[in-house]
Design an enzyme around this catalytic site. Structure first.
Site, mmCIF file in Angstrom:
data_model
loop_
_atom_site.group_PDB
_atom_site.id
_atom_site.type_symbol
_atom_site.label_atom_id
_atom_site.label_comp_id
_atom_site.label_asym_id
_atom_site.label_seq_id
_atom_site.Cartn_x
_atom_site.Cartn_y
_atom_site.Cartn_z
ATOM 1 C CG LEU A 156 11.603 26.303 47.830
ATOM 2 C CD1 LEU A 156 11.683 28.084 47.637
ATOM 3 C CD2 LEU A 156 12.606 25.843 46.886
ATOM 4 C CD GLU A 157 13.255 23.820 53.577
ATOM 5 O OE1 GLU A 157 14.980 22.779 53.369
ATOM 6 O OE2 GLU A 157 13.953 24.989 53.518
#
Length: 278
Positions: A151-152
């Site tokens: 998800l970064e």
């Protein structure tokens, strides 16, 4: 162990649980510290033969605590732990004393470098840093409807808790790039198809504990040697060195007390009685 991570040991199995269920086990500075400290504690306990890593409540780990994103953005009203996290983010180039990692990386790498096998039991969400913690385990058992994401990219970041190396080992370069560039969500079922997880189970923690108990019933010397060898090969060691390490491990195991006990127990049709490493 701490209020962020609990540790209980029974019959050779360490049951390690992220313990912040009201926040979906989101990561704050105290959790990073607790994960690294707990890994060290397990490594120092010779009676532990296998580890199960899971999360309390509705999720394995939802990633970095939203309150800490406010701290990263400079919000003066952010939680007090935000100052500590800001320092961690500012000092990502700093290594932990005597280690190849910073603190955030060690919260994951500590499980990979344990001599004992680690099984992650994933349910609910495993997002960003939460997914990277699961990737630090040797085996991942996931609920079919679990939600996993690199998800970064949503926050304009990259996987920074050893995730880039783990993704390449597990899913290959093209899939690793797709998951990292898009941050898309995958289910537990798709995670298995991609190689991101090992297998699914309706109750991942129960399945992980069953597997851990099975592993704990085997020779701890052989299990530790196997993990060491497989980690080395997975990290891209040269073939000549890898083959020499295999030979060295076999030489150490062959004729040892636990190896002899494994053979005797098999032919005597009884459970083996292994001795834990010193």
């Amino acid at each position: 162990m701490t209020d962020r991570v609990s540790l209980t040991v029974r019959d050779g199995v360490a049951d390690v649980r992220l313990n912040r269920p009201d926040k979906l086990n989101a990561l704050d500075m105290a959790t990073f510290e607790a994960l690294a400290e707990t890994a060290d504690a397990v490594a120092a306990e010779p009676a532990v033969r296998a580890v199960v890593l899971s999360g309390e409540g509705r999720a394995f780990c939802a990633g970095l605590d939203f309150a800490n994103f406010a701290a990263m953005a400079g919000d003066a009203t952010a939680a007090s732990g935000g100052d500590r996290l800001r320092r961690l983010m500012a000092d990502v180039m700093e290594r932990e004393p005597g280690r190849i990692t910073n603190l955030g990386q060690q919260a994951v790498h500590g499980w990979r470098e344990l001599p004992q096998p680690v099984i992650a039991a994933v349910h609910g969400h495993a997002l960003g840093g939460g997914l990277q913690i699961a990737l630090g385990a040797d085996i991942r058992i996931v609920a079919p409807d679990a939600k996993l994401s690199v998800l970064e990219i949503r926050w304009g970041l990259v996987p920074d808790m050893t995730g880039t190396a783990a993704l390449l080992r597990l899913v290959g370069e093209d899939v690793a790039k797709e998951l990292t560039f898009t941050g898309r969500m995958v289910t537990g079922d798709e995670a298995v198809r991609l190689g991101l997880a090992t297998r699914t189970a309706a109750d991942p923690r129960a399945a992980a504990l069953d597997m851990a108990r099975e592993i704990a019933a085997s020779s701890p010397d052989a299990i530790r040697a196997a993990k060491r060898l497989l980690n080395r090969a997975g990290d891209g060691g040269d073939l000549a060195g890898q083959y020499m390490e295999e030979s060295r491990a076999l030489a150490e195991l062959r004729g040892s007390a636990n190896q002899t006990e494994a053979v005797r127990a098999y032919f005597e049709k009884r459970p083996p009685a292994f001795t834990d490493p010193a």
